[in-house]
Design an enzyme around this catalytic site. Sequence first.
Site, PDB file in Angstrom:
ATOM      1  N   SER A   1      46.871  43.441  48.777  1.00 55.78           N
ATOM      2  CA  SER A   1      45.969  44.327  49.524  1.00 55.78           C
ATOM      3  C   SER A   1      44.792  43.500  50.020  1.00 55.78           C
ATOM      4  O   SER A   1      44.424  42.498  49.382  1.00 55.78           O
ATOM      5  CB  SER A   1      45.441  45.436  48.603  1.00 55.78           C
ATOM      6  OG  SER A   1      44.336  46.091  49.193  1.00 55.78           O
TER       7      SER A   1
ATOM      8  N   ILE B   1      46.442  51.944  55.140  1.00 49.24           N
ATOM      9  CA  ILE B   1      47.717  52.425  55.683  1.00 49.24           C
ATOM     10  C   ILE B   1      47.850  53.898  55.318  1.00 49.24           C
ATOM     11  O   ILE B   1      47.567  54.286  54.168  1.00 49.24           O
ATOM     12  CB  ILE B   1      48.893  51.625  55.074  1.00 49.24           C
ATOM     13  CG1 ILE B   1      48.664  50.109  55.205  1.00 49.24           C
ATOM     14  CG2 ILE B   1      50.220  52.046  55.706  1.00 49.24           C
ATOM     15  CD1 ILE B   1      48.522  49.560  56.608  1.00 49.24           C
TER      16      ILE B   1
ATOM     17  N   LYS C   1      45.334  42.953  42.633  1.00 41.74           N
ATOM     18  CA  LYS C   1      45.888  42.504  43.912  1.00 41.74           C
ATOM     19  C   LYS C   1      45.546  41.040  44.179  1.00 41.74           C
ATOM     20  O   LYS C   1      46.335  40.319  44.814  1.00 41.74           O
ATOM     21  CB  LYS C   1      45.379  43.404  45.047  1.00 41.74           C
ATOM     22  CG  LYS C   1      45.896  44.856  44.964  1.00 41.74           C
ATOM     23  CD  LYS C   1      47.410  44.934  44.963  1.00 41.74           C
ATOM     24  CE  LYS C   1      47.944  46.340  45.191  1.00 41.74           C
ATOM     25  NZ  LYS C   1      49.418  46.401  45.091  1.00 41.74           N
TER      26      LYS C   1
ATOM     27  N   ARG D   1      58.226  56.477  48.077  1.00 43.25           N
ATOM     28  CA  ARG D   1      57.190  57.048  48.946  1.00 43.25           C
ATOM     29  C   ARG D   1      56.507  55.961  49.770  1.00 43.25           C
ATOM     30  O   ARG D   1      56.613  54.770  49.471  1.00 43.25           O
ATOM     31  CB  ARG D   1      56.119  57.752  48.098  1.00 43.25           C
ATOM     32  CG  ARG D   1      56.606  59.056  47.511  1.00 43.25           C
ATOM     33  CD  ARG D   1      55.490  59.801  46.828  1.00 43.25           C
ATOM     34  NE  ARG D   1      55.123  59.223  45.557  1.00 43.25           N
ATOM     35  CZ  ARG D   1      53.869  58.955  45.184  1.00 43.25           C
ATOM     36  NH1 ARG D   1      52.881  59.202  46.012  1.00 43.25           N
ATOM     37  NH2 ARG D   1      53.608  58.448  43.996  1.00 43.25           N
TER      38      ARG D   1
ATOM     39  N   TYR E   1      41.722  47.437  40.722  1.00 46.55           N
ATOM     40  CA  TYR E   1      42.763  47.309  41.755  1.00 46.55           C
ATOM     41  C   TYR E   1      42.635  45.964  42.473  1.00 46.55           C
ATOM     42  O   TYR E   1      43.629  45.252  42.681  1.00 46.55           O
ATOM     43  CB  TYR E   1      42.601  48.481  42.727  1.00 46.55           C
ATOM     44  CG  TYR E   1      43.607  48.563  43.839  1.00 46.55           C
ATOM     45  CD1 TYR E   1      44.891  49.059  43.621  1.00 46.55           C
ATOM     46  CD2 TYR E   1      43.266  48.177  45.140  1.00 46.55           C
ATOM     47  CE1 TYR E   1      45.803  49.158  44.662  1.00 46.55           C
ATOM     48  CE2 TYR E   1      44.168  48.278  46.186  1.00 46.55           C
ATOM     49  CZ  TYR E   1      45.442  48.764  45.943  1.00 46.55           C
ATOM     50  OH  TYR E   1      46.350  48.873  46.973  1.00 46.55           O
TER      51      TYR E   1
ATOM     52  N   GLY F   1      58.675  51.011  44.232  1.00 48.63           N
ATOM     53  CA  GLY F   1      57.819  51.906  45.023  1.00 48.63           C
ATOM     54  C   GLY F   1      58.579  52.472  46.211  1.00 48.63           C
ATOM     55  O   GLY F   1      57.981  52.867  47.212  1.00 48.63           O
TER      56      GLY F   1
ATOM     57  N   ALA G   1      41.246  43.232  41.370  1.00 47.94           N
ATOM     58  CA  ALA G   1      41.608  42.145  40.447  1.00 47.94           C
ATOM     59  C   ALA G   1      43.120  42.011  40.366  1.00 47.94           C
ATOM     60  O   ALA G   1      43.669  40.899  40.402  1.00 47.94           O
ATOM     61  CB  ALA G   1      41.018  42.421  39.063  1.00 47.94           C
TER      62      ALA G   1
ATOM     63  N   VAL H   1      57.702  49.915  36.188  1.00 47.82           N
ATOM     64  CA  VAL H   1      57.706  48.465  36.426  1.00 47.82           C
ATOM     65  C   VAL H   1      56.809  47.708  35.441  1.00 47.82           C
ATOM     66  O   VAL H   1      56.957  46.497  35.269  1.00 47.82           O
ATOM     67  CB  VAL H   1      57.302  48.107  37.885  1.00 47.82           C
ATOM     68  CG1 VAL H   1      58.314  48.646  38.877  1.00 47.82           C
ATOM     69  CG2 VAL H   1      55.894  48.581  38.203  1.00 47.82           C
TER      70      VAL H   1
HETATM   71  P1  NAP Z   1      52.165  55.569  47.327  1.00 48.44           P
HETATM   72  O1  NAP Z   1      52.519  56.329  48.551  1.00 48.44           O
HETATM   73  O2  NAP Z   1      51.180  56.135  46.367  1.00 48.44           O
HETATM   74  O3  NAP Z   1      53.536  55.194  46.555  1.00 48.44           O
HETATM   75  C1  NAP Z   1      53.481  54.479  45.373  1.00 48.44           C
HETATM   76  C2  NAP Z   1      54.879  54.108  44.968  1.00 48.44           C
HETATM   77  O4  NAP Z   1      54.847  53.291  43.765  1.00 48.44           O
HETATM   78  C3  NAP Z   1      55.743  55.310  44.620  1.00 48.44           C
HETATM   79  O5  NAP Z   1      57.070  55.016  45.015  1.00 48.44           O
HETATM   80  C4  NAP Z   1      55.652  55.379  43.094  1.00 48.44           C
HETATM   81  O6  NAP Z   1      56.757  56.042  42.496  1.00 48.44           O
HETATM   82  C5  NAP Z   1      55.666  53.908  42.770  1.00 48.44           C
HETATM   83  N1  NAP Z   1      55.091  53.564  41.451  1.00 48.44           N
HETATM   84  C6  NAP Z   1      53.808  53.704  41.055  1.00 48.44           C
HETATM   85  N2  NAP Z   1      53.656  53.269  39.788  1.00 48.44           N
HETATM   86  C7  NAP Z   1      54.877  52.855  39.372  1.00 48.44           C
HETATM   87  C8  NAP Z   1      55.382  52.313  38.167  1.00 48.44           C
HETATM   88  N3  NAP Z   1      54.591  52.099  37.103  1.00 48.44           N
HETATM   89  N4  NAP Z   1      56.699  51.999  38.087  1.00 48.44           N
HETATM   90  C9  NAP Z   1      57.524  52.206  39.155  1.00 48.44           C
HETATM   91  N5  NAP Z   1      57.100  52.703  40.321  1.00 48.44           N
HETATM   92  C10 NAP Z   1      55.798  53.038  40.430  1.00 48.44           C
HETATM   93  O7  NAP Z   1      51.575  54.120  47.709  1.00 48.44           O
HETATM   94  P2  NAP Z   1      51.590  53.299  49.074  1.00 48.44           P
HETATM   95  O8  NAP Z   1      50.345  53.603  49.792  1.00 48.44           O
HETATM   96  O9  NAP Z   1      52.891  53.384  49.730  1.00 48.44           O
HETATM   97  O10 NAP Z   1      51.388  51.826  48.476  1.00 48.44           O
HETATM   98  C11 NAP Z   1      52.484  50.963  48.234  1.00 48.44           C
HETATM   99  C12 NAP Z   1      51.919  49.610  47.838  1.00 48.44           C
HETATM  100  O11 NAP Z   1      51.058  49.144  48.879  1.00 48.44           O
HETATM  101  C13 NAP Z   1      51.063  49.654  46.568  1.00 48.44           C
HETATM  102  O12 NAP Z   1      51.262  48.473  45.821  1.00 48.44           O
HETATM  103  C14 NAP Z   1      49.654  49.693  47.108  1.00 48.44           C
HETATM  104  O13 NAP Z   1      48.727  49.181  46.187  1.00 48.44           O
HETATM  105  C15 NAP Z   1      49.795  48.811  48.339  1.00 48.44           C
HETATM  106  N6  NAP Z   1      48.771  49.032  49.342  1.00 48.44           N
HETATM  107  C16 NAP Z   1      48.640  50.240  49.936  1.00 48.44           C
HETATM  108  C17 NAP Z   1      47.649  50.402  50.906  1.00 48.44           C
HETATM  109  C18 NAP Z   1      47.451  51.696  51.632  1.00 48.44           C
HETATM  110  O14 NAP Z   1      46.488  51.774  52.433  1.00 48.44           O
HETATM  111  N7  NAP Z   1      48.271  52.691  51.460  1.00 48.44           N
HETATM  112  C19 NAP Z   1      46.806  49.328  51.230  1.00 48.44           C
HETATM  113  C20 NAP Z   1      46.975  48.122  50.586  1.00 48.44           C
HETATM  114  C21 NAP Z   1      47.979  47.972  49.652  1.00 48.44           C
HETATM  115  P3  NAP Z   1      56.752  57.681  42.349  1.00 48.44           P
HETATM  116  O15 NAP Z   1      56.963  58.233  43.739  1.00 48.44           O
HETATM  117  O16 NAP Z   1      57.870  57.958  41.428  1.00 48.44           O
HETATM  118  O17 NAP Z   1      55.402  58.045  41.805  1.00 48.44           O
END
Ligand code: NAP
Length: 241
Positions: free
Chosen positions: A141, A187, A158, A14, A154, A11, A156, A63
């Site tokens: 999360s 976030i 996490k 981004r 989601y 990930g 489940a 992944v």
């Molecule tokens: P994001 O901006 O949507 O970025 C998601 C990242 O995961 C991207 O780099 C994407 O790659 C990659 N990705 C998605 N599916 C993939 C796969 N099958 N194989 C390889 N890479 C994959 O998300 P984020 O908000 O930064 O979240 C990052 C993590 O934090 C996630 O696990 C999310 O569930 C967790 N989280 C986020 C929040 C929040 O509020 N943002 C809260 C709790 C937990 P591409 O760029 O190539 O698509």
Amino acid sequence: MLKGKTALITGGSRGIGAAIARAMAAQGANVALVYAGNQQAAEEVAGQCAALGVTAKSYQCDVADFAAVKALVAAVKEDFGSIQILVNCAGINADGLILSMKEEAFDRVVAANLKGTFNLIRHCSPLFLRAREGCIINVSSVAGLMGNAGQANYAAAKAGIVGLTKSVARELAPRGVTCNAIAPGFIRTDMTAGLEDSPLVANIPLGRMGTAEEVADLAVFLAGAGYITGEVIRIDGGIAM
Ligand code: NAP
């Protein structure tokens, strides 16, 4: 603080993963970034890391694909020599109420978030055990801790990451390998775009969404914390207290 170590960060193209890559690179870690499809963004982040004086490279890999992750870990080991830090940050959501949630949406979200985390741990663990050194950081999360209406799949996945983290922590501890989870709240990233004005954010005790950099600081702390394992640390402005 992380000089000479190599961090494999899924990930990393981004949001939170990109911030973790930059923060670890700023501490001297070489970084291998994994992305799903966004090559340009991944290369941009790798460039930002390299500008900090470390080696940085991006890798395309789903992944959720066990065999592809095996090849990925072998490629990173070949390119960097070894891996000391694994950050499982790749994740997706596909929200919907349970009455209308499609089987495909459940499977896809569990595959990317939970099975993806398993796949990386499964293929990195032999390296960590052999080296008697390793640090695994899984991004869960608060949804996995307290549930969230509209996110059964989601939440489940996490929650599964929490059980996975604690089990792996117990298994790998005898060889000095740590495994912890971070549980972010809301976030500001692409995943939460458009939520700024929602009542959910108004309910956060600290009154605002968090930043990816704040989560990255916690990941850097855990990467240097050799006596913490099996822990789940909330970073959520107090929403799940
Ligand atoms: P994001 O901006 O949507 O970025 C998601 C990242 O995961 C991207 O780099 C994407 O790659 C990659 N990705 C998605 N599916 C993939 C796969 N099958 N194989 C390889 N890479 C994959 O998300 P984020 O908000 O930064 O979240 C990052 C993590 O934090 C996630 O696990 C999310 O569930 C967790 N989280 C986020 C929040 C929040 O509020 N943002 C809260 C709790 C937990 P591409 O760029 O190539 O698509």
